[in-house]
Design an enzyme around this catalytic site. Structure first.
Site, PDB file in Angstrom:
ATOM      1  N   HIS A 195       0.836  -1.205   0.000  1.00 44.26           N
ATOM      2  CA  HIS A 195       0.000   0.000   0.000  1.00 44.26           C
ATOM      3  C   HIS A 195       0.867   1.251   0.000  1.00 44.26           C
ATOM      4  O   HIS A 195       1.924   1.297   0.637  1.00 44.26           O
ATOM      5  CB  HIS A 195      -0.890   0.029   1.244  1.00 44.26           C
ATOM      6  N   CYS A 220       0.460   1.878  -5.796  1.00 45.45           N
ATOM      7  CA  CYS A 220      -0.481   2.720  -6.531  1.00 45.45           C
ATOM      8  C   CYS A 220       0.063   4.131  -6.705  1.00 45.45           C
ATOM      9  O   CYS A 220       0.831   4.625  -5.888  1.00 45.45           O
ATOM     10  CB  CYS A 220      -1.822   2.775  -5.806  1.00 45.45           C
TER      11      CYS A 220
END
Length: 271
Positions: free
Chosen positions: A175, A249
């Site tokens: 993440h 991301c």
């Protein structure tokens, strides 16, 4: 003297309007507070909990490996004794691209196969990733499922890619925001920065080689044994090697694209 007559119907309508306005204000305040609590939970609490859990898992792995260190080193010495003797005088192997080091690659792969345990189970934490430049030290678990791996603050190993220290592509995901956000700052990594992967049997050191700032979330080329973007073919490699791939991301707080950092294996040493 004139008297103002206020009808009861007018009073009731005014009272209803005041009640509606008051109720609407209370609802807006309540919704605002709930949204604020949700933001605090996502941006602070999930990070706090995930980081604490990841730290505990790192400590647990270190204790587990420390308890079995004697057996591990015994197995490694036994493996070295069965080899041609090229590795007996040095704790690390230099992973270059010339023919003189190819035999050391193969010898290392054979030794690692002898000293490693069975493949990790799904969501099992089995390694520790350390990035000194980012002051990062987190567990590596098998798989990239959110509830079972990534949301715990762990880094996940892409199934189907290689294991650490093996020829091919050892690919990881993490993440960038919330849930521990271990890969939030991997965009700061520069060429030559080191990344270490510790397992029960060895410590592998990779050197950051290049970065792909943005690509499609479906760009499977970055995970191939010889990683190369299918969206931006100028980014990647052409020759087989020992690669590390870190993905997350981008931009921050979105999951629309992927940021990719690549490295090459430069050394290994037994634990």
């Amino acid at each position: 003297m004139r008297l103002h007559v206020v009808h009861h119907g007018i009073r009731r309508r005014r009272a209803r309007r005041r009640l509606v306005l008051w109720t609407g204000g209370e609802v807006l305040v309540t919704v605002g507070v709930l949204l604020l609590l949700l933001v605090v939970h996502q941006l602070w609490w999930t990070n706090r909990e995930a980081r604490a859990g990841a730290e505990r898992k790192v400590e647990a792995l270190e204790r587990e490996w420390g308890a079995g260190a004697a057996d591990i080193h015994s197995g490694i010495r036994s493996g070295d004794g069965d080899s041609d003797g090229d590795d007996s005088g040095d704790d690390s192997d230099d992973y270059g691209d010339n023919d003189g080091t190819r035999d050391s690659h193969e010898a290392h792969d054979d030794r690692d196969a002898r000293t490693s345990s069975s493949p990790p189970r799904w969501s099992q934490a089995y390694a520790i990733l350390t990035i000194p430049r980012l002051h990062l030290r987190v567990p590596v678990a098998e798989g990239i499922g959110k509830p079972s791996v990534l949301d715990k603050g762990y880094v996940g190993h892409y199934p189907g890619t290689q294991q650490p220290g093996r020829a091919g592509n050892f690919a990881l995901a993490g993440h960038r925001n919330t849930q521990g956000e271990p890969f939030r700052y991997i965009n700061r990594l520069a060429r030559g920065d080191t990344v270490q992967v510790e397992t029960k049997s060895a410590v592998y050191t990779y050197a950051v080689d290049r970065t792909l700032p943005q690509t499609s979330a479906r760009d499977a080329g970055v995970l191939r044994p010889v990683p190369r973007s299918t969206v931006r073919p100028s980014y990647g490699y052409r020759d087989p090697g020992y690669y590390l791939t870190l993905t997350t991301c981008t931009p921050e707080y979105t999951s629309r694209y992927r940021l990719v950092v690549w490295g090459r294996l430069v050394s290994m040493r037994p634990r």
